[in-house]
Design a protein around this motif. Structure first.
Motif, PDB file in Angstrom:
ATOM      1  N   ASN A  11       0.812  -1.220   0.000  1.00 21.29           N
ATOM      2  CA  ASN A  11       0.000   0.000   0.000  1.00 21.29           C
ATOM      3  C   ASN A  11       0.847   1.272   0.000  1.00 21.29           C
ATOM      4  O   ASN A  11       0.545   2.232   0.703  1.00 21.29           O
ATOM      5  N   LEU A  12       1.929   1.270  -0.771  1.00 19.33           N
ATOM      6  CA  LEU A  12       2.781   2.453  -0.868  1.00 19.33           C
ATOM      7  C   LEU A  12       2.083   3.518  -1.700  1.00 19.33           C
ATOM      8  O   LEU A  12       1.399   3.212  -2.671  1.00 19.33           O
ATOM      9  N   GLU A  13       2.273   4.762  -1.322  1.00 20.73           N
ATOM     10  CA  GLU A  13       1.719   5.876  -2.086  1.00 20.73           C
ATOM     11  C   GLU A  13       2.736   6.245  -3.174  1.00 20.73           C
ATOM     12  O   GLU A  13       3.580   7.105  -2.985  1.00 20.73           O
ATOM     13  N   LEU A  14       2.635   5.563  -4.306  1.00 20.87           N
ATOM     14  CA  LEU A  14       3.633   5.705  -5.360  1.00 20.87           C
ATOM     15  C   LEU A  14       3.725   7.128  -5.899  1.00 20.87           C
ATOM     16  O   LEU A  14       4.816   7.620  -6.163  1.00 20.87           O
ATOM     17  N   ASP A  15       2.592   7.792  -6.070  1.00 24.29           N
ATOM     18  CA  ASP A  15       2.630   9.172  -6.574  1.00 24.29           C
ATOM     19  C   ASP A  15       3.372  10.083  -5.598  1.00 24.29           C
ATOM     20  O   ASP A  15       4.152  10.932  -6.012  1.00 24.29           O
ATOM     21  N   LEU A  16       3.133   9.921  -4.306  1.00 27.85           N
ATOM     22  CA  LEU A  16       3.818  10.731  -3.299  1.00 27.85           C
ATOM     23  C   LEU A  16       5.318  10.468  -3.336  1.00 27.85           C
ATOM     24  O   LEU A  16       6.120  11.401  -3.309  1.00 27.85           O
ATOM     25  N   LEU A  17       5.716   9.219  -3.430  1.00 30.52           N
ATOM     26  CA  LEU A  17       7.148   8.886  -3.500  1.00 30.52           C
ATOM     27  C   LEU A  17       7.791   9.475  -4.759  1.00 30.52           C
ATOM     28  O   LEU A  17       8.851  10.091  -4.698  1.00 30.52           O
ATOM     29  N   LYS A  18       7.125   9.312  -5.893  1.00 34.78           N
ATOM     30  CA  LYS A  18       7.663   9.831  -7.154  1.00 34.78           C
ATOM     31  C   LYS A  18       7.769  11.356  -7.114  1.00 34.78           C
ATOM     32  O   LYS A  18       8.795  11.928  -7.462  1.00 34.78           O
ATOM     33  N   ASN A  19       6.704  12.024  -6.663  1.00 36.28           N
ATOM     34  CA  ASN A  19       6.722  13.489  -6.594  1.00 36.28           C
ATOM     35  C   ASN A  19       7.783  13.989  -5.630  1.00 36.28           C
ATOM     36  O   ASN A  19       8.422  15.007  -5.867  1.00 36.28           O
ATOM     37  N   GLY A  20       7.978  13.276  -4.529  1.00 35.42           N
ATOM     38  CA  GLY A  20       9.010  13.648  -3.574  1.00 35.42           C
ATOM     39  C   GLY A  20      10.397  13.592  -4.174  1.00 35.42           C
ATOM     40  O   GLY A  20      11.210  14.496  -3.983  1.00 35.42           O
ATOM     41  N   PHE A  21      10.685  12.540  -4.918  1.00 37.76           N
ATOM     42  CA  PHE A  21      11.992  12.441  -5.559  1.00 37.76           C
ATOM     43  C   PHE A  21      12.159  13.491  -6.646  1.00 37.76           C
ATOM     44  O   PHE A  21      13.220  14.101  -6.779  1.00 37.76           O
ATOM     45  N   GLU A  22      11.115  13.719  -7.425  1.00 38.49           N
ATOM     46  CA  GLU A  22      11.193  14.737  -8.474  1.00 38.49           C
ATOM     47  C   GLU A  22      11.439  16.126  -7.880  1.00 38.49           C
ATOM     48  O   GLU A  22      12.136  16.945  -8.455  1.00 38.49           O
ATOM     49  N   ILE A  64       7.104  26.864   8.012  1.00 37.68           N
ATOM     50  CA  ILE A  64       5.795  27.484   7.825  1.00 37.68           C
ATOM     51  C   ILE A  64       5.202  27.849   9.176  1.00 37.68           C
ATOM     52  O   ILE A  64       5.262  27.063  10.118  1.00 37.68           O
ATOM     53  N   GLU A  65       4.626  29.056   9.254  1.00 38.82           N
ATOM     54  CA  GLU A  65       3.860  29.431  10.435  1.00 38.82           C
ATOM     55  C   GLU A  65       2.387  29.312  10.086  1.00 38.82           C
ATOM     56  O   GLU A  65       1.902  29.980   9.162  1.00 38.82           O
ATOM     57  N   LEU A  66       1.681  28.453  10.819  1.00 42.21           N
ATOM     58  CA  LEU A  66       0.256  28.272  10.593  1.00 42.21           C
ATOM     59  C   LEU A  66      -0.526  29.440  11.167  1.00 42.21           C
ATOM     60  O   LEU A  66      -0.008  30.208  11.981  1.00 42.21           O
ATOM     61  N   HIS A  67      -1.779  29.573  10.777  1.00 40.60           N
ATOM     62  CA  HIS A  67      -2.616  30.697  11.218  1.00 40.60           C
ATOM     63  C   HIS A  67      -2.725  30.791  12.739  1.00 40.60           C
ATOM     64  O   HIS A  67      -2.919  31.870  13.278  1.00 40.60           O
ATOM     65  N   ASP A  68      -2.569  29.670  13.456  1.00 45.62           N
ATOM     66  CA  ASP A  68      -2.672  29.683  14.925  1.00 45.62           C
ATOM     67  C   ASP A  68      -1.326  29.935  15.609  1.00 45.62           C
ATOM     68  O   ASP A  68      -1.225  29.882  16.831  1.00 45.62           O
ATOM     69  N   GLY A  69      -0.270  30.191  14.815  1.00 40.61           N
ATOM     70  CA  GLY A  69       1.039  30.486  15.371  1.00 40.61           C
ATOM     71  C   GLY A  69       1.964  29.285  15.462  1.00 40.61           C
ATOM     72  O   GLY A  69       3.163  29.438  15.683  1.00 40.61           O
ATOM     73  N   GLU A  70       1.435  28.078  15.299  1.00 41.08           N
ATOM     74  CA  GLU A  70       2.272  26.872  15.327  1.00 41.08           C
ATOM     75  C   GLU A  70       3.209  26.875  14.118  1.00 41.08           C
ATOM     76  O   GLU A  70       2.827  27.294  13.019  1.00 41.08           O
ATOM     77  N   LYS A  71       4.428  26.398  14.319  1.00 41.54           N
ATOM     78  CA  LYS A  71       5.393  26.305  13.227  1.00 41.54           C
ATOM     79  C   LYS A  71       5.579  24.850  12.831  1.00 41.54           C
ATOM     80  O   LYS A  71       5.733  23.981  13.686  1.00 41.54           O
ATOM     81  N   VAL A  72       5.522  24.603  11.521  1.00 41.98           N
ATOM     82  CA  VAL A  72       5.695  23.269  10.970  1.00 41.98           C
ATOM     83  C   VAL A  72       6.659  23.358   9.789  1.00 41.98           C
ATOM     84  O   VAL A  72       6.977  24.451   9.323  1.00 41.98           O
ATOM     85  N   VAL A  73       7.106  22.201   9.309  1.00 42.79           N
ATOM     86  CA  VAL A  73       7.988  22.176   8.151  1.00 42.79           C
ATOM     87  C   VAL A  73       7.354  21.367   7.031  1.00 42.79           C
ATOM     88  O   VAL A  73       6.513  20.504   7.264  1.00 42.79           O
ATOM     89  N   ALA A  74       7.770  21.663   5.807  1.00 42.45           N
ATOM     90  CA  ALA A  74       7.424  20.855   4.645  1.00 42.45           C
ATOM     91  C   ALA A  74       8.739  20.246   4.146  1.00 42.45           C
ATOM     92  O   ALA A  74       9.665  20.984   3.796  1.00 42.45           O
ATOM     93  N   PRO A  75       8.850  18.921   4.140  1.00 44.39           N
ATOM     94  CA  PRO A  75      10.116  18.300   3.769  1.00 44.39           C
ATOM     95  C   PRO A  75      10.468  18.423   2.290  1.00 44.39           C
ATOM     96  O   PRO A  75      11.640  18.480   1.942  1.00 44.39           O
ATOM     97  N   VAL A  76       9.453  18.469   1.424  1.00 46.05           N
ATOM     98  CA  VAL A  76       9.682  18.637  -0.017  1.00 46.05           C
ATOM     99  C   VAL A  76       8.653  19.592  -0.585  1.00 46.05           C
ATOM    100  O   VAL A  76       7.586  19.808   0.000  1.00 46.05           O
ATOM    101  N   ASP A  77       8.962  20.150  -1.746  1.00 50.95           N
ATOM    102  CA  ASP A  77       8.129  21.176  -2.374  1.00 50.95           C
ATOM    103  C   ASP A  77       7.130  20.545  -3.341  1.00 50.95           C
ATOM    104  O   ASP A  77       7.264  20.657  -4.560  1.00 50.95           O
ATOM    105  N   ILE A  78       6.126  19.854  -2.773  1.00 50.89           N
ATOM    106  CA  ILE A  78       5.056  19.261  -3.576  1.00 50.89           C
ATOM    107  C   ILE A  78       3.718  19.570  -2.908  1.00 50.89           C
ATOM    108  O   ILE A  78       3.656  19.822  -1.708  1.00 50.89           O
ATOM    109  N   ASP A  79       2.643  19.528  -3.705  1.00 57.93           N
ATOM    110  CA  ASP A  79       1.313  19.868  -3.191  1.00 57.93           C
ATOM    111  C   ASP A  79       0.856  18.968  -2.046  1.00 57.93           C
ATOM    112  O   ASP A  79       0.023  19.382  -1.246  1.00 57.93           O
ATOM    113  N   GLU A  80       1.376  17.763  -1.960  1.00 53.08           N
ATOM    114  CA  GLU A  80       0.974  16.880  -0.872  1.00 53.08           C
ATOM    115  C   GLU A  80       1.385  17.439   0.489  1.00 53.08           C
ATOM    116  O   GLU A  80       0.835  17.069   1.518  1.00 53.08           O
TER     117      GLU A  80
END
Length: 87
Positions: A11-22, A64-80
């Motif tokens: 049950n691997l998310e192949l599109d997510l893996l491919k987009n992450g590498f791209e 990223i700073e969310l609207h509530d002030g919490e800070k999170v990260v995005a590991p790769v630059d994809i819409d997921e």
């Protein structure tokens, strides 16, 4: 010769893996400049409004700073992980 990646598992998310590498290509520019209003994926289904604070923090593409002030990260630059803000 052929170089390839092999993912073993069920049950691997192949599109997510491919987009992450791209998204990891060195020549690609990041989609969102610092200060851009975006939506960050916080739990696989829900996107929360936020703002790009920094690029390349501890190996993550965006801080990223969310609207509530919490800070999170995005590991790769994809819409997921992070997408353009909607109205």
């Amino acid at each position: 010769r052929i170089s390839s990646f092999v993912f073993i598992g069920k049950n691997l998310e192949l599109d997510l893996l491919k987009n992450g590498f791209e998204a990891c290509r060195a020549a690609k520019e990041l989609r969102f400049p610092v200060g851009t209003k975006i939506e960050a994926n916080t739990d696989d289904e829900n996107y929360v409004k936020g703002t790009i604070l920094e690029h390349w923090v501890d190996g993550n593409v965006y801080l990223i700073e969310l609207h509530d002030g919490e800070k999170v990260v995005a590991p790769v630059d994809i819409d997921e992980y992070v997408r353009a803000a909607t109205a």
